[in-house]
Design a protein around this motif. Structure first.
Motif, PDB file in Angstrom:
ATOM      1  N   ALA A 110     -20.565  11.876   4.287  1.00  0.00           N
ATOM      2  CA  ALA A 110     -21.215  12.902   3.470  1.00  0.00           C
ATOM      3  C   ALA A 110     -20.418  14.177   3.687  1.00  0.00           C
ATOM      4  O   ALA A 110     -20.684  14.947   4.608  1.00  0.00           O
ATOM      5  CB  ALA A 110     -22.668  13.074   3.867  1.00  0.00           C
ATOM      6  N   LYS A 111     -19.418  14.393   2.855  1.00  0.00           N
ATOM      7  CA  LYS A 111     -18.478  15.486   3.037  1.00  0.00           C
ATOM      8  C   LYS A 111     -18.607  16.479   1.892  1.00  0.00           C
ATOM      9  O   LYS A 111     -18.801  16.088   0.746  1.00  0.00           O
ATOM     10  CB  LYS A 111     -17.057  14.929   3.082  1.00  0.00           C
ATOM     11  N   GLN A 160     -24.240  28.593  -7.519  1.00  0.00           N
ATOM     12  CA  GLN A 160     -24.993  27.865  -6.504  1.00  0.00           C
ATOM     13  C   GLN A 160     -24.654  28.440  -5.138  1.00  0.00           C
ATOM     14  O   GLN A 160     -23.499  28.784  -4.866  1.00  0.00           O
ATOM     15  CB  GLN A 160     -24.656  26.377  -6.507  1.00  0.00           C
ATOM     16  N   TRP A 161     -25.673  28.528  -4.278  1.00  0.00           N
ATOM     17  CA  TRP A 161     -25.505  29.049  -2.927  1.00  0.00           C
ATOM     18  C   TRP A 161     -25.594  27.914  -1.931  1.00  0.00           C
ATOM     19  O   TRP A 161     -26.440  27.031  -2.063  1.00  0.00           O
ATOM     20  CB  TRP A 161     -26.577  30.089  -2.623  1.00  0.00           C
ATOM     21  N   LEU A 217     -21.950  17.306   5.209  1.00  0.00           N
ATOM     22  CA  LEU A 217     -23.151  17.692   4.484  1.00  0.00           C
ATOM     23  C   LEU A 217     -24.360  17.036   5.124  1.00  0.00           C
ATOM     24  O   LEU A 217     -24.349  15.829   5.390  1.00  0.00           O
ATOM     25  CB  LEU A 217     -23.020  17.251   3.023  1.00  0.00           C
ATOM     26  N   SER A 218     -25.376  17.839   5.407  1.00  0.00           N
ATOM     27  CA  SER A 218     -26.596  17.275   5.998  1.00  0.00           C
ATOM     28  C   SER A 218     -27.819  17.983   5.426  1.00  0.00           C
ATOM     29  O   SER A 218     -27.718  19.080   4.874  1.00  0.00           O
ATOM     30  CB  SER A 218     -26.572  17.396   7.525  1.00  0.00           C
ATOM     31  N   THR A 219     -28.960  17.339   5.558  1.00  0.00           N
ATOM     32  CA  THR A 219     -30.216  17.925   5.104  1.00  0.00           C
ATOM     33  C   THR A 219     -31.171  18.054   6.286  1.00  0.00           C
ATOM     34  O   THR A 219     -31.116  17.279   7.235  1.00  0.00           O
ATOM     35  CB  THR A 219     -30.888  17.068   4.012  1.00  0.00           C
ATOM     36  N   HIS A 220     -31.999  19.071   6.214  1.00  0.00           N
ATOM     37  CA  HIS A 220     -33.021  19.312   7.234  1.00  0.00           C
ATOM     38  C   HIS A 220     -34.348  19.486   6.515  1.00  0.00           C
ATOM     39  O   HIS A 220     -34.459  20.279   5.586  1.00  0.00           O
ATOM     40  CB  HIS A 220     -32.694  20.558   8.053  1.00  0.00           C
ATOM     41  N   GLN A 221     -35.328  18.722   6.941  1.00  0.00           N
ATOM     42  CA  GLN A 221     -36.644  18.794   6.328  1.00  0.00           C
ATOM     43  C   GLN A 221     -37.602  19.498   7.272  1.00  0.00           C
ATOM     44  O   GLN A 221     -37.602  19.251   8.471  1.00  0.00           O
ATOM     45  CB  GLN A 221     -37.158  17.375   6.040  1.00  0.00           C
ATOM     46  N   MET A 275     -30.199  22.049   2.549  1.00  0.00           N
ATOM     47  CA  MET A 275     -28.912  21.384   2.630  1.00  0.00           C
ATOM     48  C   MET A 275     -27.962  22.328   3.362  1.00  0.00           C
ATOM     49  O   MET A 275     -27.887  23.511   3.036  1.00  0.00           O
ATOM     50  CB  MET A 275     -28.382  21.086   1.236  1.00  0.00           C
ATOM     51  N   VAL A 276     -27.262  21.815   4.359  1.00  0.00           N
ATOM     52  CA  VAL A 276     -26.369  22.627   5.179  1.00  0.00           C
ATOM     53  C   VAL A 276     -25.008  21.957   5.272  1.00  0.00           C
ATOM     54  O   VAL A 276     -24.922  20.737   5.423  1.00  0.00           O
ATOM     55  CB  VAL A 276     -26.952  22.808   6.606  1.00  0.00           C
ATOM     56  N   VAL A 277     -23.951  22.760   5.186  1.00  0.00           N
ATOM     57  CA  VAL A 277     -22.597  22.269   5.408  1.00  0.00           C
ATOM     58  C   VAL A 277     -22.197  22.695   6.817  1.00  0.00           C
ATOM     59  O   VAL A 277     -22.170  23.885   7.124  1.00  0.00           O
ATOM     60  CB  VAL A 277     -21.606  22.843   4.379  1.00  0.00           C
ATOM     61  N   THR A 278     -21.925  21.715   7.684  1.00  0.00           N
ATOM     62  CA  THR A 278     -21.429  22.001   9.028  1.00  0.00           C
ATOM     63  C   THR A 278     -19.913  21.984   8.950  1.00  0.00           C
ATOM     64  O   THR A 278     -19.300  20.926   8.792  1.00  0.00           O
ATOM     65  CB  THR A 278     -21.945  20.972  10.041  1.00  0.00           C
ATOM     66  N   ALA A 279     -19.324  23.164   9.036  1.00  0.00           N
ATOM     67  CA  ALA A 279     -17.893  23.333   8.773  1.00  0.00           C
ATOM     68  C   ALA A 279     -17.032  22.705   9.856  1.00  0.00           C
ATOM     69  O   ALA A 279     -17.284  22.870  11.046  1.00  0.00           O
ATOM     70  CB  ALA A 279     -17.560  24.809   8.640  1.00  0.00           C
TER      71      ALA A 279
END
Length: 123
Positions: free
Chosen positions: A5-6, A51-52, A81-85, A97-101
């Motif tokens: 998930a990139k 989009q942000w 790319l990851s999601t946090h609920q 939705m967060v991108v961990t660089a």
């Protein structure tokens, strides 16, 4: 085979990175990146959509981001790319939705930075 998930973003920083440290002393920087696209709608009218994205960087990369990135700069960000609920006080479920660089590059023209800054920057 492992999945992937990139995310790859090219956009502009919405604010200066916020650098903080976890209780264990690990540095983490958070910032937002805006990406835009233009298109023509069914009526022939020109539209722009922005989009942000929330981005986080860890360890040495976070410290470099905190030192060199500023609001409005154009950047290239690559990461996971990851999601946090989470559930708020009203019992509404939210998904972030967060991108961990894993990589961050400044895309502003070199002329806008001094030669010394150019030599110091290494993400």
């Amino acid at each position: 085979m492992a999945g992937i998930a990139k995310a790859i973003l090219i956009g502009y920083l919405g604010r200066d990175p916020e650098l903080r440290y976890t209780p264990q002393g690990k540095p983490v920087a958070t910032f937002s990146v805006a990406t835009s696209r233009s298109y023509t709608d069914a009526e022939g009218e020109r539209k722009e959509e922005t989009q942000w994205f929330r981005v986080q960087a860890w360890n040495r990369l976070s410290e470099v981001c905190g030192q060199y990135l500023k609001k409005g700069m154009k950047v290239y960000v690559e990461g996971r790319l990851s999601t946090h609920q989470w559930t708020d006080r009203d019992n509404l479920v939210h998904i972030d939705m967060v991108v961990t660089a894993s990589e961050v590059q400044m895309l502003d023209r070199k002329a806008e930075r001094s030669e010394q800054e150019e030599e110091e920057i290494s993400f």
